[in-house]
Design an enzyme around this catalytic site. Structure first.
Site, mmCIF file in Angstrom:
data_model
loop_
_atom_site.group_PDB
_atom_site.id
_atom_site.type_symbol
_atom_site.label_atom_id
_atom_site.label_comp_id
_atom_site.label_asym_id
_atom_site.label_seq_id
_atom_site.Cartn_x
_atom_site.Cartn_y
_atom_site.Cartn_z
ATOM 1 C CD GLU A 47 -41.297 -19.500 -15.460
ATOM 2 O OE1 GLU A 47 -42.511 -19.657 -15.644
ATOM 3 O OE2 GLU A 47 -40.487 -19.266 -16.375
ATOM 4 C CD GLU A 59 -38.070 -23.349 -17.626
ATOM 5 O OE1 GLU A 59 -38.944 -22.966 -18.435
ATOM 6 O OE2 GLU A 59 -38.316 -23.618 -16.445
HETATM 7 C C1 GLA Z 1 -41.915 -21.800 -17.872
HETATM 8 C C2 GLA Z 1 -41.846 -22.901 -16.842
HETATM 9 C C3 GLA Z 1 -41.778 -24.273 -17.397
HETATM 10 C C4 GLA Z 1 -42.622 -24.407 -18.636
HETATM 11 C C5 GLA Z 1 -42.225 -23.351 -19.621
HETATM 12 C C6 GLA Z 1 -42.961 -23.447 -20.916
HETATM 13 O O1 GLA Z 1 -40.742 -21.191 -18.128
HETATM 14 O O2 GLA Z 1 -40.839 -22.703 -15.892
HETATM 15 O O3 GLA Z 1 -42.196 -25.169 -16.398
HETATM 16 O O4 GLA Z 1 -43.955 -24.279 -18.301
HETATM 17 O O5 GLA Z 1 -42.523 -22.093 -19.079
HETATM 18 O O6 GLA Z 1 -42.536 -22.441 -21.804
#
Ligand code: GLA
Ligand code: ZN
Length: 679
Positions: A150, A310
């Site tokens: 991210e 995710e």
């Molecule tokens: C992000 C991150 C993860 C985690 C999630 C929690 O998407 O990439 O490492 O912290 O948030 O929702």
């Protein structure tokens, strides 16, 4: 296909075994298998463990995990671990730490807390990446690569400032060109040397207004966005190149974040082999907003399937209120991703951590540690289903006749400026038009403004404020050849440097739209105007309300379909249609109520013969993915109640049960159907 080693829908997610004693791995593997999990993403945040000091790397613990996973038939989405540098590194090389918007030098902490132009950061991160790639290049469990995590770390440090000046020199050549491009004679801002330029931040040209960054000088701030998006991209790219050198055949990605403003994802997509993204809707978010984000992510790479990298199996930890996903909702949202083009369903996180903020974040394996939980059972059911689908859906494509233009530079520019109204919100406008099509279950692609529009019947570009070089020609060409183009108020105002196109709004779009906008009125929230439809040949109601901005315009070849209902510009055009070549261009001169957009888009769809082949039921989303001679129809019931849907054909096979479906189907609340059809 992402990797032929696993010609299935990937199912799994982020896993942090390094946060646990070794013996837990054994139990986790048992549970993964039980849930039909086939992929784990790791090690996303393990740099400190992989490199305890500058000279020492330690991969043995990871070897053991990778081997154990391989022995058990599990695959790995291998992360480079470069999103959070070790504390010793920040201490030894403090220049790696960024400076924030308010000019404060940051200390070590959090994650993605590094300066993107830091050479030492890039040196360290690429060294680690090279070692990982060389070590695991032939590992049987290695499936694809996940760089960083991210990205989005804008920095305002002195080094970034220097690099920005170099970037500007390349872009503008001379200081005169730069002064012109930014209109620096305004407020006596003329610069004579490149080193007089300072980064636009909260201590120079900018301020933060309700979380939104505003600027006195949009030219410089816009360029800083471009520069930062590129600088951060370079951190990714340097790792990407190393991985491609060592494992050229493996896909490489990084996890994006949907409608995330700081990075121009269309540019990033060029060097991503597959798009992946993290979907975290709030419990109360409307489902069409999630659908939009999936479609935008799919659009980044011309409609190629993407990865849902995710999502939470149940609750988040970082939203204001982290409600549980109600029974069935995780499954429904997973299939929603697939229905919009995902070939993977992955979670954050597989096991819930014991400490720090993500101990509150949902996981496949909860703190109780066993499989007798609602969440685990739901994950297992989904795993079984996806597993049974084998390679059925993967690689299938969505075919759309409608495209929405999405442009990051335009987004930045629209919102950097103060005036004419604080209400200007690019995403909200995109959402409104998206919703109108989505409600009718009409497939929508997202495209950049320079894209080839020829395969579409309708292209909509809400708030196309900035018209970059070649974009007006692109639109003209599309309309000339029979396309329908729709744009709105506050379009065609500036060029790529945020300089107004002189000679009347909407600047370069004037010809294709056949109008001249003389003035733009900004209404207070309590003020409204109305749209009175005067062209009876068009199937709209008589009157709708509108507000926010009202363009006062003259017809220059276009025809008025509707007029304003009040104020001193009463009876002047608010909706126009211009016939241009074989096509048409519409202009919506104010911000209309939702019903108007619904009816107007309905009219355009009728004109162009675009419709869903199913009846529309509120809260029921229907999409289609096509592969070879097969069509997969997803019918998702987001409602709190069951619905009955008439089928348009008798020969469908329910992909999840194998049953034949005829005449009509009942779909329970939060349930779904995937119908297979032979084309
Ligand atoms: C992000 C991150 C993860 C985690 C999630 C929690 O998407 O990439 O490492 O912290 O948030 O929702
Ligand atoms: Zn910096």
């Amino acid at each position: 296909m992402i990797n032929e080693k696993l010609p299935f829908m990937f199912y799994g997610g982020d896993y942090n075994p390094d946060q646990w004693p070794e013996e837990v791995l054994e139990e986790d593997i048992r549970l993964f298998k039980k849930a039909d999990i086939n992929v784990v993403t790791l090690p996303v945040f393990s740099w400190a463990k992989l490199q305890p000091s500058e000279e020492v790397y330690d991969f043995q613990w990871l070897d053991k995990i990778m081997d154990k996973l391989a022995e058990n038939g599990l695959y790995v989405c291998l992360a480079t671990s470069t999103a959070a540098q070790p504390a010793w590194m920040s201490k030894k090389y403090p220049e790696m730490l960024p400076v924030d918007f308010d000019g404060r030098k940051r200390k070590h902490g959090g994650r993605v807390n590094f300066c993107p132009t830091s050479e030492i950061y890039k040196d360290m991160s690429t060294k680690l990446t090279r070692k990982l790639a060389e070590r695991y290049k032939d590992h049987p469990s290695l499936l694809l690569w996940h760089i960083g995590n991210e990205y989005g770390n804008y920095c305002y440090c002195d080094h970034c400032e220097e690099q920005f000046r170099i970037w500007l020199k390349k872009r503008y050549g001379t200081i005169e060109n730069l002064n012109r491009a930014w209109n620096m004679s305004f407020w006596g801002h003329t610069v004579y040397e490149f080193d007089e330029i300072v980064v636009p931040s909260g201590i120079s040209e900018m301020w933060r207004d309700n979380g939104r960054d505003r600027s006195n000088f949009q030219g410089i701030s816009l360029d800083y966005h471009r520069f930062m998006s590129e600088a951060i991209f370079k951190c990714y790219l340097e790792e990407y190149k190393i991985i491609k050198e060592i494992t050229p055949d493996l896909y490489v990605t990084t996890n994006l974040m949907g409608t995330f403003k700081p990075l121009d994802y269309f540019k990033w997509a060029e060097k991503m082999d597959v798009i992946s993204w993290d979907n975290y809707p709030q419990l109360i978010d409307p489902m069409y907003v999630t659908a939009l984000r999936h479609d935008l992510m799919r659009g980044l790479k011309d409609g190629k399937p993407f990865m849902l990298m995710e999502q939470t199996p149940s609750q988040q930890n970082w939203q204001p209120y982290n409600g549980l996903k109600r029974p069935g909702v995780m499954r429904l949202q997973s299939y929603q991703a697939v229905a919009h083009g995902a070939d993977t369903v992955m979670f954050f996180q597989l096991r819930r951590s014991i400490g720090a903020c993500e101990k509150y974040h949902g996981a496949v394996i909860e703190h109780v540690g066993h499989e007798n939980t609602r969440v685990f059972r739901e994950c297992t059911k989904l795993g079984e289903e996806l597993n049974a689908l084998k390679d059925k859906i993967i690689d299938s494509r969505i075919e759309a006749k409608v495209a929405i233009v999405f442009d990051w530079e335009n987004w930045w520019a629209v919102e950097l400026s103060s005036g004419p109204t604080i209400e200007l919100n690019y995403i909200k406008q995109i959402e409104k038009y998206y919703k109108a099509f989505h409600d009718k279950n009409i497939a929508i692609d997202f495209v950049k403004s320079e894209a080839d529009f020829s395969k579409y019947d309708v292209v909509i570009a809400p708030l196309l404020y900035m018209v970059k070089k070649g974009v007006a020609d692109n639109i003209e060409n599309f309309v000339e050849n029979g396309g329908t183009f729709i744009t709105t108020f506050f379009s065609g105002i500036v060029n790529e440097n945020d300089l107004v196109t002189l000679g009347g709004y909407p600047g370069e779009l004037r010809k294709v739209l056949g109008i001249w906008v003389e003035e733009i009125d900004a209404l207070f929230p309590h003020m409204k105007n109305s749209i009175k439809v005067v062209n009876k040949a068009i199937n709209l109601s008589n009157e709708y309300s509108c507000g926010m901005l009202c363009d006062i315009l003259h017809l220059e070849g276009a025809e008025a379909i509707a007029l304003y209902g009040s104020d001193f510009y009463k009876d002047s055009p608010v909706l126009t249609e211009n016939k241009f070549g074989k096509g048409k261009a519409y202009y919506i001169a104010s911000d209309p109520e939702e019903l108007f957009i619904k009816d107007f888009i309905g009219h355009v769809c009728n004109e162009k013969n675009i419709s869903s082949s199913f009846e529309n039921i509120e809260g029921v989303e229907i999409t289609e993915r096509v592969k070879h001679d097969r069509k997969y129809i997803f019918i998702l019931n987001h409602n709190e109640y069951s619905v009955e849907l008439k089928l348009n054909k008798n020969a469908y096979v329910d992909l999840l049960t194998g049953d034949k479906k005829c005449e009509s189907v009942t779909i329970n609340s939060k349930d779904l159907l995937i119908l297979e059809d032979k084309i």
